[in-house]
Design a protein around this motif. Structure first.
Motif, PDB file in Angstrom:
ATOM      1  N   THR A  52     -37.628  -9.667  35.907  1.00 12.95           N
ATOM      2  CA  THR A  52     -38.724  -9.146  35.104  1.00 12.95           C
ATOM      3  C   THR A  52     -38.768  -9.729  33.687  1.00 12.95           C
ATOM      4  OG1 THR A  52     -37.354  -7.263  34.447  1.00 12.95           O
ATOM      5  CG2 THR A  52     -38.795  -6.965  36.347  1.00 12.95           C
ATOM      6  N   SER A  90     -37.079  -1.029  47.606  1.00 16.18           N
ATOM      7  CA  SER A  90     -37.413  -2.451  47.752  1.00 16.18           C
ATOM      8  C   SER A  90     -36.836  -3.065  49.022  1.00 16.18           C
ATOM      9  CB  SER A  90     -36.924  -3.235  46.528  1.00 16.18           C
ATOM     10  OG  SER A  90     -35.506  -3.166  46.408  1.00 16.18           O
ATOM     11  N   CYS A 104     -43.348  -1.906  42.130  1.00 18.62           N
ATOM     12  CA  CYS A 104     -43.308  -1.185  40.860  1.00 18.62           C
ATOM     13  C   CYS A 104     -41.877  -1.036  40.358  1.00 18.62           C
ATOM     14  CB  CYS A 104     -43.901   0.225  41.028  1.00 18.62           C
ATOM     15  SG  CYS A 104     -45.577   0.286  41.659  1.00 18.62           S
ATOM     16  N   ARG A 105     -41.747  -0.986  39.063  1.00 20.44           N
ATOM     17  CA  ARG A 105     -40.493  -0.540  38.467  1.00 20.44           C
ATOM     18  C   ARG A 105     -40.569   0.979  38.406  1.00 20.44           C
ATOM     19  NH1 ARG A 105     -39.763  -4.195  33.145  1.00 20.44           N
ATOM     20  NH2 ARG A 105     -37.654  -3.382  33.180  1.00 20.44           N
ATOM     21  N   VAL A 118     -33.277   2.552  36.709  1.00 23.30           N
ATOM     22  CA  VAL A 118     -34.566   1.943  37.038  1.00 23.30           C
ATOM     23  C   VAL A 118     -34.411   1.138  38.324  1.00 23.30           C
ATOM     24  CG1 VAL A 118     -36.348   0.307  36.308  1.00 23.30           C
ATOM     25  CG2 VAL A 118     -35.295   1.847  34.630  1.00 23.30           C
ATOM     26  N   LYS A 119     -35.262   1.413  39.302  1.00 26.00           N
ATOM     27  CA  LYS A 119     -35.258   0.714  40.575  1.00 26.00           C
ATOM     28  C   LYS A 119     -36.611   0.051  40.800  1.00 26.00           C
ATOM     29  CE  LYS A 119     -31.148   2.197  41.811  1.00 26.00           C
ATOM     30  NZ  LYS A 119     -29.988   1.265  41.934  1.00 26.00           N
ATOM     31  N   TYR A 120     -36.701  -0.708  41.897  1.00 24.39           N
ATOM     32  CA  TYR A 120     -37.980  -1.273  42.321  1.00 24.39           C
ATOM     33  C   TYR A 120     -38.426  -0.572  43.596  1.00 24.39           C
ATOM     34  CZ  TYR A 120     -37.708  -5.106  38.970  1.00 24.39           C
ATOM     35  OH  TYR A 120     -37.655  -5.845  37.817  1.00 24.39           O
ATOM     36  N   GLU A 126     -32.834  -5.409  42.757  1.00 24.96           N
ATOM     37  CA  GLU A 126     -31.979  -4.973  41.655  1.00 24.96           C
ATOM     38  C   GLU A 126     -30.737  -5.840  41.514  1.00 24.96           C
ATOM     39  OE1 GLU A 126     -33.256  -2.979  43.929  1.00 24.96           O
ATOM     40  OE2 GLU A 126     -34.530  -1.585  42.837  1.00 24.96           O
ATOM     41  N   SER A 169     -45.811  -3.697  38.657  1.00 19.89           N
ATOM     42  CA  SER A 169     -45.352  -4.964  38.088  1.00 19.89           C
ATOM     43  C   SER A 169     -45.833  -6.194  38.846  1.00 19.89           C
ATOM     44  CB  SER A 169     -43.819  -4.979  38.031  1.00 19.89           C
ATOM     45  OG  SER A 169     -43.345  -3.922  37.221  1.00 19.89           O
ATOM     46  N   THR A 178     -38.005   4.891  29.336  1.00 19.12           N
ATOM     47  CA  THR A 178     -36.745   4.358  29.845  1.00 19.12           C
ATOM     48  C   THR A 178     -35.633   4.540  28.828  1.00 19.12           C
ATOM     49  OG1 THR A 178     -37.886   2.716  31.214  1.00 19.12           O
ATOM     50  CG2 THR A 178     -35.585   2.274  30.685  1.00 19.12           C
TER      51      THR A 178
END
Length: 274
Positions: free
Chosen positions: A14, A143, A166-167, A104-106, A8, A217, A91
């Motif tokens: 992305t 992440s 993933c997002r 939004v995170k990973y 992030e 993703s 979103t």
């Protein structure tokens, strides 16, 4: 230990779309399953994701871990394009609900090669629902905590393990206690769950939102001999348990019973002995 890399914190990985079209993980998958984009060394997305993954393993495990490939999920297929558009719509709606920040995170998701292929091609299903460690839903690892995900990745026939990055649309999360059987938000105020509000290592997306709030993703494939040694610490190959449960399922059960903190301590102790 080197500082952990947060995806992030990196600049718009992305938004990039470099690479060449590459076949899905399955050699015999047909075109309807979509395709992924192989990201090469020097590609910004590849390098950020690789650095994040290795830093989350810690120095003891990262040293002999090799990233075989990083692939980006293409949005060329009808189904994957639809999931991308749906994620964007949700979103935007979440941002309106929560004062402009959709949060939004990973997050990493681990499983067998077959499970990873199915998720990339068709989305999450009831098979992936975790039913106990921190609520009933899809559980993803933050992440920066890739070690927790790596131990749950089952090696394929060539000894390669696979993770999905993933997002994850969290919105406003609530803390979910270990062992909770919660399966939906406790009120309309909340949108998802975490194990710790201040420093989350686990994200929980309720099953009703699993294909709206999670966007697969990237697929990271890696080899890690030291993790393979840890895997041998379970029942011997002749044990009937090996014929009844897959390794990634055993790891999930261990996380449900022991919790992530105790499991991490066990891994560290094993690492020190090795």
């Amino acid at each position: 230990m080197a500082a952990q890399v947060e995806i992030e914190d990196q600049s718009s990985v992305t938004e990039l779309d470099n690479g060449e079209i590459f076949d899905p993980l399955s050699d015999d998958a047909d075109s309807s399953s979509g395709s992924t984009i192989l990201l090469g060394q020097g590609n910004q997305e590849h390098d950020v994701i690789k650095a994040c993954f290795l830093s989350g393993l810690g120095a003891a495990f990262a040293g002999d871990t090799t990233v075989a490939s990083v692939r980006k999920n293409s949005t060329e297929g009808i189904a994957t394009r639809a999931r991308y558009v749906a994620f964007r719509i949700f979103t935007e709606a979440m941002a309106r609900k929560n004062g402009g920040d959709p949060n939004v995170k990973y997050g990493w998701y681990a499983g067998s090669r077959e499970e990873i292929e199915g998720i990339v091609s068709y989305g999450f299903s009831s098979r992936e629902i975790d039913d106990g460690s921190h609520g009933i839903g899809i559980h993803l690892v933050a992440s920066k905590c890739s070690l927790f995900a790596a131990v749950g990745a089952e090696p394929d026939g060539e000894g390669v393990r696979h993770l999905i990055l993933c997002r994850v649309l969290l919105g406003k999360p609530e803390q979910i206690a270990s062992g909770s059987k919660q399966s939906h938000p406790s009120s309309s105020e909340f949108d998802s769950g975490v194990d710790d509000l201040q420093n989350p290592s686990k994200y929980v997306v309720w099953s009703s939102n699993m294909n709206s709030y999670i966007l697969p993703s990237y697929i990271l494939s890696f080899r890690s001999p030291r993790l393979r040694v840890i895997g041998r610490g379970g029942p011997p190959p002749s044990s009937p348990w090996k014929r009844k449960i897959q390794r990634y399922q055993l790891v999930r059960m261990m996380r449900q019973v022991a919790g992530d903190d105790l499991l991490a301590q066990i891994i560290r102790n094993h690492r020190d002995r090795v």
